[in-house]
Design a protein around this motif. Structure first.
Motif, PDB file in Angstrom:
ATOM      1  N   THR A  45     112.726  22.564  -3.823  1.00  0.00           N
ATOM      2  CA  THR A  45     113.786  23.568  -3.846  1.00  0.00           C
ATOM      3  C   THR A  45     114.002  24.098  -5.258  1.00  0.00           C
ATOM      4  O   THR A  45     113.611  23.476  -6.246  1.00  0.00           O
ATOM      5  N   MET A  84     114.667  26.711  -0.580  1.00  0.00           N
ATOM      6  CA  MET A  84     113.276  26.269  -0.598  1.00  0.00           C
ATOM      7  C   MET A  84     112.455  27.132  -1.550  1.00  0.00           C
ATOM      8  O   MET A  84     112.555  28.356  -1.527  1.00  0.00           O
ATOM      9  N   TYR A  86     109.247  27.405  -1.331  1.00  0.00           N
ATOM     10  CA  TYR A  86     108.198  28.008  -0.502  1.00  0.00           C
ATOM     11  C   TYR A  86     108.726  28.209   0.916  1.00  0.00           C
ATOM     12  O   TYR A  86     109.648  27.519   1.363  1.00  0.00           O
ATOM     13  N   GLN A  87     108.117  29.144   1.621  1.00  0.00           N
ATOM     14  CA  GLN A  87     108.448  29.322   3.028  1.00  0.00           C
ATOM     15  C   GLN A  87     107.973  28.111   3.834  1.00  0.00           C
ATOM     16  O   GLN A  87     107.047  27.399   3.431  1.00  0.00           O
ATOM     17  N   PRO A 115     102.246  30.270   5.695  1.00  0.00           N
ATOM     18  CA  PRO A 115     103.645  30.282   6.135  1.00  0.00           C
ATOM     19  C   PRO A 115     103.699  30.464   7.643  1.00  0.00           C
ATOM     20  O   PRO A 115     102.933  31.252   8.204  1.00  0.00           O
ATOM     21  N   TRP A 147     120.147  35.269   0.108  1.00  0.00           N
ATOM     22  CA  TRP A 147     118.723  35.602   0.017  1.00  0.00           C
ATOM     23  C   TRP A 147     118.487  36.622  -1.093  1.00  0.00           C
ATOM     24  O   TRP A 147     117.552  36.475  -1.886  1.00  0.00           O
ATOM     25  N   GLU A 213     111.777  37.029   6.236  1.00  0.00           N
ATOM     26  CA  GLU A 213     112.492  35.771   6.473  1.00  0.00           C
ATOM     27  C   GLU A 213     113.828  36.040   7.159  1.00  0.00           C
ATOM     28  O   GLU A 213     114.565  36.951   6.786  1.00  0.00           O
ATOM     29  N   ARG A 274     112.694  30.474   5.565  1.00  0.00           N
ATOM     30  CA  ARG A 274     112.980  29.755   4.319  1.00  0.00           C
ATOM     31  C   ARG A 274     114.441  29.314   4.432  1.00  0.00           C
ATOM     32  O   ARG A 274     115.306  30.107   4.780  1.00  0.00           O
TER      33      ARG A 274
END
Length: 295
Positions: A45, A84, A86-87, A115, A147, A213, A274
């Motif tokens: 994270t 996170m 990464y996804q 992903p 986001w 996302e 994510r």
């Protein structure tokens, strides 16, 4: 004659105090050793610090019955956001499927480092619930504002520059055409392995890449009068905002955006996940109090 016994105020206060002490003791005993046992490692994270942003609001706005861009407003994010890096990958999601907590993908790819795509809002929240239970810490979809804050300089403000005062609809159509043509020219529909798009200034990878996302933000429709005052606002929580190379509203059950479900503009190529991690009650305590808790 029956006699009714009434507790005195001091005895009642004492009883309430005991209840509070027992509750506090139960919370203290609910330390890490009492969480769900897990062999699943926590996702990597990044922690995004609090900040003040000039933020383009989400939603569909109209002024005097003509489409306009949502306003930009100054907003303050008061707490850090842990998101996170990464996804969620195909391999991550397959573990949830194997545990019986997530639905099978319609077209699972052969590579685990891609992903995960082709997931609906319901799939995404199922995964968040499973990960929360498996790790003993709460994971959820980010709000749209969270986001955007995590995306930093990679957030794409795709406002059309329309303020509602222009009465010629051809200008709006031209603005829409130019925006959609630019999107299609830069479109790369094939998902790439995680990390392919690099990290932004917050250390978050692949954000605003070629995988959109899900967020937990419901679609809002806002009506303004000619002076810009709000006449009415509705929220549709059967449609959620997805973020990527551009914002898009998406019906909660859609897995493949090309099949429909996006109410305006070019639909996303891929829908992925994510998550944000919420700190538990221990982490919210001051450091001086955390040191008193059992390990």
């Amino acid at each position: 004659m029956a006699t009714t016994l009434r507790p005195s105020l001091p005895s009642l206060a004492t009883a309430l105090g005991l209840v509070f002490m027992v509750g506090a003791a139960a919370l203290l005993l609910a330390g890490p050793g009492h969480r769900v046992a897990s062999t699943l490692s926590l996702p990597q994270t990044a922690v995004i610090p609090p900040a003040t942003l000039l933020h383009r609001l989400d939603g569909e706005y109209s002024r005097a019955n003509r489409p306009v861009d949502p306003p930009r407003v100054t907003v303050r994010i008061e707490r850090p956001i842990e998101i996170m890096r990464y996804q969620v990958t195909v391999a991550d999601y397959v573990r949830c499927v194997a545990a019986g907590a997530c639905k099978h993908l319609d077209n699972p790819p052969g590579r685990g480092d891609l992903p995960v795509t082709g997931v609906s809002y319901s799939d995404a929240t199922d995964y968040a619930g499973w990960l929360s239970r498996a790790t003993g810490t709460r994971w959820r979809l980010p709000k749209d504002l969270e986001w955007v804050h995590a995306a930093g300089s990679r957030f794409v403000d795709d406002a059309r520059g329309l303020d509602g005062s222009e009465t010629n609809p051809a200008l709006r159509w031209l603005a829409d055409y130019e925006r959609e043509a630019n999107r299609k020219a830069s479109s790369d529909p094939a998902p790439r392995p995680v990390g392919s798009f690099g990290a932004n200034e917050h250390g978050v990878h692949d954000i605003a890449g070629n995988v959109w996302e899900w967020t937990q933000t419901c679609l809002r429709r806002v009506s303004l009068d000619a002076a810009g005052r709000t006449l009415g606002e509705t929220s549709n929580c059967g449609v959620y905002i997805v973020e990527g190379q551009h914002r898009a509203p998406m019906t909660f059950f859609m897995r493949n955006p090309k099949a429909g479900g996006c109410s305006v503009a070019t639909p996303p190529d891929n829908l992925g996940v994510r998550l944000v991690r919420d700190p538990d009650w221990r982490e919210r305590l001051p450091a001086s109090l955390r040191r008193l808790l059992p390990a």
